[in-house]
Design a protein around this motif. Structure first.
Motif, mmCIF file in Angstrom:
data_model
loop_
_atom_site.group_PDB
_atom_site.id
_atom_site.type_symbol
_atom_site.label_atom_id
_atom_site.label_comp_id
_atom_site.label_asym_id
_atom_site.label_seq_id
_atom_site.Cartn_x
_atom_site.Cartn_y
_atom_site.Cartn_z
ATOM 1 N N LEU A 27 0.909 -1.311 0.036
ATOM 2 C CA LEU A 27 0.073 -0.163 -0.124
ATOM 3 C C LEU A 27 0.923 1.204 0.010
ATOM 4 C CD1 LEU A 27 -2.839 -0.971 2.503
ATOM 5 C CD2 LEU A 27 -3.029 -0.600 -0.013
ATOM 6 N N MET A 28 1.869 1.415 0.698
ATOM 7 C CA MET A 28 2.833 2.630 0.810
ATOM 8 C C MET A 28 3.480 2.546 -0.442
ATOM 9 S SD MET A 28 4.330 1.983 5.043
ATOM 10 C CE MET A 28 5.899 2.035 4.412
ATOM 11 N N LEU A 29 3.797 1.487 -1.020
ATOM 12 C CA LEU A 29 4.436 1.580 -2.261
ATOM 13 C C LEU A 29 3.678 2.126 -3.385
ATOM 14 C CD1 LEU A 29 7.234 0.966 -3.760
ATOM 15 C CD2 LEU A 29 6.504 -1.273 -4.261
ATOM 16 N N LYS A 30 2.423 1.723 -3.372
ATOM 17 C CA LYS A 30 1.404 2.104 -4.418
ATOM 18 C C LYS A 30 1.127 3.741 -4.104
ATOM 19 C CE LYS A 30 -1.725 -1.488 -5.532
ATOM 20 N NZ LYS A 30 -2.782 -2.459 -5.348
ATOM 21 N N GLU A 31 1.128 4.201 -3.065
ATOM 22 C CA GLU A 31 1.091 5.564 -2.739
ATOM 23 C C GLU A 31 2.208 6.225 -3.178
ATOM 24 O OE1 GLU A 31 0.070 6.028 1.296
ATOM 25 O OE2 GLU A 31 -1.966 5.114 1.329
ATOM 26 N N LEU A 87 4.386 5.458 -5.619
ATOM 27 C CA LEU A 87 4.593 5.196 -7.173
ATOM 28 C C LEU A 87 3.217 5.927 -7.808
ATOM 29 C CD1 LEU A 87 6.059 1.871 -7.183
ATOM 30 C CD2 LEU A 87 7.174 4.164 -7.585
ATOM 31 N N GLY A 88 2.213 6.104 -6.907
ATOM 32 C CA GLY A 88 1.050 6.671 -7.712
ATOM 33 C C GLY A 88 0.098 5.078 -7.965
ATOM 34 N N SER A 89 -1.163 5.409 -8.002
ATOM 35 C CA SER A 89 -2.120 4.494 -7.899
ATOM 36 C C SER A 89 -2.035 3.714 -9.330
ATOM 37 C CB SER A 89 -3.539 4.850 -7.574
ATOM 38 O OG SER A 89 -4.039 5.913 -8.395
ATOM 39 N N SER A 90 -1.589 4.466 -10.359
ATOM 40 C CA SER A 90 -1.613 3.940 -11.784
ATOM 41 C C SER A 90 -0.489 2.701 -11.931
ATOM 42 C CB SER A 90 -1.621 4.898 -12.928
ATOM 43 O OG SER A 90 -0.412 5.842 -12.854
ATOM 44 N N SER A 91 0.625 2.984 -11.148
ATOM 45 C CA SER A 91 1.739 2.199 -11.278
ATOM 46 C C SER A 91 1.350 0.526 -11.140
ATOM 47 C CB SER A 91 3.078 2.473 -10.457
ATOM 48 O OG SER A 91 3.320 3.746 -10.648
ATOM 49 N N ASP A 92 1.938 -0.247 -11.458
ATOM 50 C CA ASP A 92 1.822 -1.759 -11.351
ATOM 51 C C ASP A 92 3.301 -2.266 -10.739
ATOM 52 O OD1 ASP A 92 1.304 -4.388 -11.363
ATOM 53 O OD2 ASP A 92 1.646 -4.846 -13.709
ATOM 54 N N ILE A 93 3.001 -2.528 -9.133
ATOM 55 C CA ILE A 93 3.830 -3.126 -8.385
ATOM 56 C C ILE A 93 4.689 -4.364 -9.029
ATOM 57 C CG2 ILE A 93 4.306 -4.013 -5.880
ATOM 58 C CD1 ILE A 93 2.194 -1.890 -5.092
ATOM 59 N N SER A 94 3.828 -5.124 -9.555
ATOM 60 C CA SER A 94 4.464 -6.605 -10.025
ATOM 61 C C SER A 94 5.472 -6.374 -10.988
ATOM 62 C CB SER A 94 3.398 -7.606 -10.583
ATOM 63 O OG SER A 94 2.784 -6.891 -11.844
ATOM 64 N N LYS A 95 5.782 -5.162 -11.484
ATOM 65 C CA LYS A 95 6.719 -4.962 -12.580
ATOM 66 C C LYS A 95 8.153 -4.742 -11.777
ATOM 67 C CE LYS A 95 3.922 -3.661 -16.395
ATOM 68 N NZ LYS A 95 3.415 -2.668 -17.176
ATOM 69 N N ILE A 96 8.127 -4.296 -10.332
ATOM 70 C CA ILE A 96 9.289 -3.791 -9.826
ATOM 71 C C ILE A 96 10.178 -4.844 -9.388
ATOM 72 C CG2 ILE A 96 10.199 -2.684 -7.654
ATOM 73 C CD1 ILE A 96 7.472 -0.922 -7.872
#
Length: 140
Positions: free
Chosen positions: A125-129, A131-140
């Motif tokens: 959740l913190m990472l999404k916030e 990076l922005g809600s449109s970022s896909d965390i799985s690509k990191i």
């Protein structure tokens, strides 16, 4: 664990100290030195566990037999007739203690896993916030 406590635990096994010394490949005086020690090395306890075929947790204070419900040996013999005459009540007691210890360990591990999952969720959740809600965390 101190030497005095170890000596008491070993007395409960019913194996003579001479036999224990022989199995440890030490002379009886060395075993007496261990019993007089303030802090027994964990390696010594591990060796005792292995050569005496006793669960290592048997040697520690938190392995308390008072919390164990006794098992009816005749029930075990009926369930598996091949064990009749080979399982002593003391062995059943030790195995029952080990089962209780393992149940507690599983419960503690399940709590840790739930906490790990909760923390991972918070980090996501913190990472999404950040990076922005449109970022896909799985690509990191």
């Amino acid at each position: 664990m101190d030497g005095k406590a170890l000596k008491q635990k070993l007395k409960q096994t019913g194996i003579s100290f001479a036999e224990i010394a022989r199995k440890l490949n030490v002379n009886p005086q060395s075993l007496t030195s261990i019993f007089n020690g303030i802090d027994v090395k964990s390696g010594t306890i591990e060796k005792l566990s292995a050569i005496l075929k006793i669960p290592i947790r048997y040697f520690y204070e938190d392995y308390d037999g008072d919390m164990i419900t006794p098992i009816d040996l005749t029930q075990a013999e009926k369930a598996n007739p091949n064990i009749a005459g080979t399982v002593t009540p003391e062995r059943v007691k030790i195995l029952t203690k080990e089962i209780e210890f393992l149940k507690k360990t599983i419960e503690q591990n399940e709590i840790l896993l739930r906490e790990k999952d909760r923390v991972i969720g918070l980090y996501n959740l913190m990472l999404k916030e950040r990076l922005g809600s449109s970022s896909d965390i799985s690509k990191i």
